[in-house]
Design a protein around this motif. Structure first.
Motif, mmCIF file in Angstrom:
data_model
loop_
_atom_site.group_PDB
_atom_site.id
_atom_site.type_symbol
_atom_site.label_atom_id
_atom_site.label_comp_id
_atom_site.label_asym_id
_atom_site.label_seq_id
_atom_site.Cartn_x
_atom_site.Cartn_y
_atom_site.Cartn_z
ATOM 1 N N LEU A 184 29.513 24.168 -5.290
ATOM 2 C CA LEU A 184 29.912 25.518 -4.886
ATOM 3 C C LEU A 184 29.753 26.504 -6.038
ATOM 4 O O LEU A 184 29.218 27.606 -5.872
ATOM 5 C CB LEU A 184 31.362 25.501 -4.398
ATOM 6 N N ILE A 185 30.232 26.113 -7.220
ATOM 7 C CA ILE A 185 30.148 27.022 -8.373
ATOM 8 C C ILE A 185 28.702 27.219 -8.805
ATOM 9 O O ILE A 185 28.253 28.344 -9.064
ATOM 10 C CB ILE A 185 30.997 26.476 -9.536
ATOM 11 N N ALA A 186 27.945 26.119 -8.876
ATOM 12 C CA ALA A 186 26.563 26.204 -9.357
ATOM 13 C C ALA A 186 25.677 26.989 -8.408
ATOM 14 O O ALA A 186 24.721 27.638 -8.849
ATOM 15 C CB ALA A 186 26.004 24.788 -9.546
ATOM 16 N N ALA A 187 25.956 26.926 -7.100
ATOM 17 C CA ALA A 187 25.124 27.672 -6.146
ATOM 18 C C ALA A 187 25.221 29.169 -6.403
ATOM 19 O O ALA A 187 24.202 29.882 -6.414
ATOM 20 C CB ALA A 187 25.555 27.337 -4.723
ATOM 21 N N PHE A 188 26.436 29.669 -6.623
ATOM 22 C CA PHE A 188 26.598 31.096 -6.934
ATOM 23 C C PHE A 188 25.906 31.449 -8.249
ATOM 24 O O PHE A 188 25.196 32.463 -8.340
ATOM 25 C CB PHE A 188 28.084 31.451 -7.016
ATOM 26 N N ASP A 282 24.028 41.162 -1.457
ATOM 27 C CA ASP A 282 23.673 39.918 -2.151
ATOM 28 C C ASP A 282 24.463 38.734 -1.595
ATOM 29 O O ASP A 282 23.930 37.623 -1.474
ATOM 30 C CB ASP A 282 23.933 40.074 -3.656
ATOM 31 N N PHE A 283 25.712 38.956 -1.277
ATOM 32 C CA PHE A 283 26.520 37.864 -0.747
ATOM 33 C C PHE A 283 25.993 37.412 0.619
ATOM 34 O O PHE A 283 25.918 36.207 0.894
ATOM 35 C CB PHE A 283 27.986 38.293 -0.634
ATOM 36 N N GLU A 284 25.610 38.360 1.466
ATOM 37 C CA GLU A 284 25.074 37.996 2.780
ATOM 38 C C GLU A 284 23.735 37.279 2.644
ATOM 39 O O GLU A 284 23.461 36.315 3.373
ATOM 40 C CB GLU A 284 24.928 39.247 3.638
ATOM 41 N N ILE A 285 22.902 37.741 1.734
ATOM 42 C CA ILE A 285 21.626 37.054 1.484
ATOM 43 C C ILE A 285 21.877 35.626 1.005
ATOM 44 O O ILE A 285 21.202 34.681 1.444
ATOM 45 C CB ILE A 285 20.789 37.840 0.459
ATOM 46 N N PHE A 286 22.836 35.495 0.114
ATOM 47 C CA PHE A 286 23.145 34.163 -0.430
ATOM 48 C C PHE A 286 23.646 33.224 0.659
ATOM 49 O O PHE A 286 23.190 32.081 0.767
ATOM 50 C CB PHE A 286 24.188 34.314 -1.539
ATOM 51 N N VAL A 287 24.584 33.684 1.476
ATOM 52 C CA VAL A 287 25.202 32.810 2.468
ATOM 53 C C VAL A 287 24.277 32.524 3.644
ATOM 54 O O VAL A 287 24.171 31.378 4.103
ATOM 55 C CB VAL A 287 26.533 33.435 2.966
ATOM 56 N N LYS A 288 23.579 33.549 4.138
ATOM 57 C CA LYS A 288 22.808 33.400 5.371
ATOM 58 C C LYS A 288 21.357 32.976 5.158
ATOM 59 O O LYS A 288 20.724 32.466 6.087
ATOM 60 C CB LYS A 288 22.839 34.717 6.158
ATOM 61 N N ILE A 289 20.832 33.177 3.958
ATOM 62 C CA ILE A 289 19.417 32.858 3.717
ATOM 63 C C ILE A 289 19.254 31.775 2.646
ATOM 64 O O ILE A 289 18.614 30.740 2.874
ATOM 65 C CB ILE A 289 18.640 34.135 3.308
ATOM 66 N N ILE A 290 19.823 32.033 1.467
ATOM 67 C CA ILE A 290 19.579 31.145 0.326
ATOM 68 C C ILE A 290 20.173 29.756 0.558
ATOM 69 O O ILE A 290 19.488 28.730 0.363
ATOM 70 C CB ILE A 290 20.138 31.767 -0.966
ATOM 71 N N LEU A 291 21.439 29.697 0.947
ATOM 72 C CA LEU A 291 22.080 28.391 1.117
ATOM 73 C C LEU A 291 21.378 27.504 2.147
ATOM 74 O O LEU A 291 21.111 26.328 1.875
ATOM 75 C CB LEU A 291 23.555 28.574 1.470
ATOM 76 N N PRO A 292 21.059 28.004 3.342
ATOM 77 C CA PRO A 292 20.339 27.122 4.289
ATOM 78 C C PRO A 292 18.990 26.648 3.770
ATOM 79 O O PRO A 292 18.605 25.501 3.992
ATOM 80 C CB PRO A 292 20.181 28.009 5.539
ATOM 81 N N LEU A 293 18.257 27.540 3.083
ATOM 82 C CA LEU A 293 16.949 27.141 2.558
ATOM 83 C C LEU A 293 17.067 26.203 1.361
ATOM 84 O O LEU A 293 16.113 25.470 1.047
ATOM 85 C CB LEU A 293 16.152 28.394 2.146
ATOM 86 N N SER A 294 18.192 26.212 0.689
ATOM 87 C CA SER A 294 18.372 25.397 -0.528
ATOM 88 C C SER A 294 19.012 24.051 -0.255
ATOM 89 O O SER A 294 19.391 23.356 -1.203
ATOM 90 C CB SER A 294 19.230 26.173 -1.543
ATOM 91 N N PHE A 295 19.125 23.665 1.001
ATOM 92 C CA PHE A 295 19.809 22.404 1.303
ATOM 93 C C PHE A 295 19.166 21.188 0.624
ATOM 94 O O PHE A 295 19.888 20.300 0.157
ATOM 95 C CB PHE A 295 19.864 22.185 2.815
ATOM 96 N N PRO A 296 17.819 21.085 0.542
ATOM 97 C CA PRO A 296 17.251 19.934 -0.183
ATOM 98 C C PRO A 296 17.720 19.827 -1.624
ATOM 99 O O PRO A 296 18.026 18.740 -2.115
ATOM 100 C CB PRO A 296 15.739 20.182 -0.092
ATOM 101 N N ALA A 297 17.784 20.972 -2.324
ATOM 102 C CA ALA A 297 18.251 20.943 -3.715
ATOM 103 C C ALA A 297 19.733 20.598 -3.785
ATOM 104 O O ALA A 297 20.171 19.849 -4.676
ATOM 105 C CB ALA A 297 17.990 22.285 -4.381
ATOM 106 N N LEU A 298 20.527 21.136 -2.863
ATOM 107 C CA LEU A 298 21.947 20.802 -2.833
ATOM 108 C C LEU A 298 22.155 19.317 -2.581
ATOM 109 O O LEU A 298 23.010 18.679 -3.209
ATOM 110 C CB LEU A 298 22.649 21.626 -1.744
#
Length: 381
Positions: A184-188, A282-298
């Protein structure tokens, strides 16, 4: 269409990958097979012989004089050296110096003149012209071919050990939050370092890369002293789950930030620009776009972090303690092996119990592992 021929280099790569997979799989397969084998067979042969008949040297003590019977003017003691076991006797003896001196079915003459016959099925006859005396019977050494035997007794013995269930729960209590919190911390932090412009961003990236090479052992004691001093001022107990969660978070953050930042930097820039044009923050971009696309890295980092925290013993002993109610699974099994280290069946069953949860996590997330590690490795952002 003509069939295309694969180059020798492609075949060499495929064979190399297959060889690596076999080399990595064999130890785990051997550990599982050994943990399911009968402890007597495990002690005398390797796991690769698990499906073949094993030769074992056994010692049997015949009944004493009270079991003798008189037949045709002779005194006879009869029995079976295998005690009903599914095996076949190949040789026997009556002296420890020559335990396989006679083949099965032959008659051996003992030092006192009595005659001993041991057959393949394990039945024996001890015949003497004079009455047997004493309560202790004759020792009979046998060499028997025992078919493969598999059992769950090794796991039952380990799981019955005191405190295993509590330690298993303790390990889960440590590993799950210690995996989720740094993600959670590293994603932000990774999103900020990849896509947000602010002074000192390059310095922070360099600091994160530098922290990757800091040894855990070098930073453990200073971190513990800092935690104890802050906890003392706040009145927080020294040995708590919160302490070990924070410790694992601190040790895991550099790799998490580095991995996620590289991945996020490789995502298409047009997606973020389109979202900003539509008025997204930025928060909406992070939650709605970045996080779903970054699932492999997570998922990739989750595998590494969970394996590390589940198998950890040093950090758990320092920040959580070694009490009976706080001991994690690795510490409990170390204590168990300390008193039972000579029992191979305990070693193998305990080791497999330790790795079964990480194996499940790895197989559940392994399809994301390579994608998460390689994506963004060329484009630094």
């Amino acid at each position: 269409m003509l069939a295309t021929k694969r180059s020798p280099l492609v075949w060499a790569v495929h064979l190399s990958v297959l060889l690596i997979v076999i080399l990595w799989t064999l130890p785990t397969a051997g550990l599982l097979i050994s943990s399911l084998r009968d402890k007597d067979q495990l002690a005398v042969s390797g796991w690769w012989t698990a499906l073949s008949t094993s030769s074992q040297n056994l010692v049997y003590r015949a009944p004493g004089a009270e079991a003798q019977a008189q037949k045709d003017g002779k005194f006879v003691i009869s029995g079976n050296v295998l005690d009903g076991a599914n095996a076949k006797v190949s040789a026997f003896g009556f002296s420890s110096r020559e335990p396989a001196a006679f083949p099965a079915g032959q008659t051996a003459t003992l030092n006192d003149g009595a005659q001993l016959t041991v057959r393949e099925d394990g039945s024996f006859d001890l015949v003497s012209d004079k009455s047997f005396e004493g309560d202790r019977g004759q020792r009979i050494f046998i060499t028997a071919g025992v078919p493969p035997r598999f059992t769950f007794d090794n796991y039952r013995e380990v799981l019955r050990a005191a405190g295993i269930g509590t330690s298993f729960i303790n390990s889960l209590t440590v590993a799950i939050p210690a995996t989720v919190i740094p993600i959670l911390i590293a994603a932000f932090a990774a999103y900020a370092l990849a896509w947000m412009q602010f002074p000192g961003r390059a310095v922070l990236v360099a600091v994160v890369v530098g922290l990757l090479v800091v040894p855990l052992q070098m930073s453990l004691i200073p971190l513990l002293r800092l935690y104890n001093s802050i906890g003392g001022m706040l009145g927080v107990p020294a040995k708590t789950y919160a302490g070990i969660w924070l410790a694992h978070t601190g040790f895991g953050l550099p790799l998490a930030i580095y991995l996620l930042r590289n991945y996020m930097a490789g995502l298409p820039k047009e997606i973020m620009e389109s979202a900003r044009v539509d008025g997204a923050s930025d928060f909406e971009i992070f939650v709605k776009i970045i996080l779903p696309l970054s699932f492999p890295a997570l998922a990739s980092f989750a595998i590494f972090q969970f394996l590390w925290t589940w198998n950890d013993l040093l950090v758990a002993m320092v920040f959580l303690g070694a009490g009976d109610q706080e001991l994690v699974l690795t510490g409990r099994l170390v204590n168990l092996l300390g008193s039972r280290g000579g029992n191979w069946e305990i070693l193998t069953a305990s080791a497999f119990i330790t790795i079964i949860v990480p194996l499940l996590v790895f197989f559940a997330l392994q399809r994301y592992l390579v994608r998460g590690l390689l994506a963004g490795s060329v484009k630094g952002g």
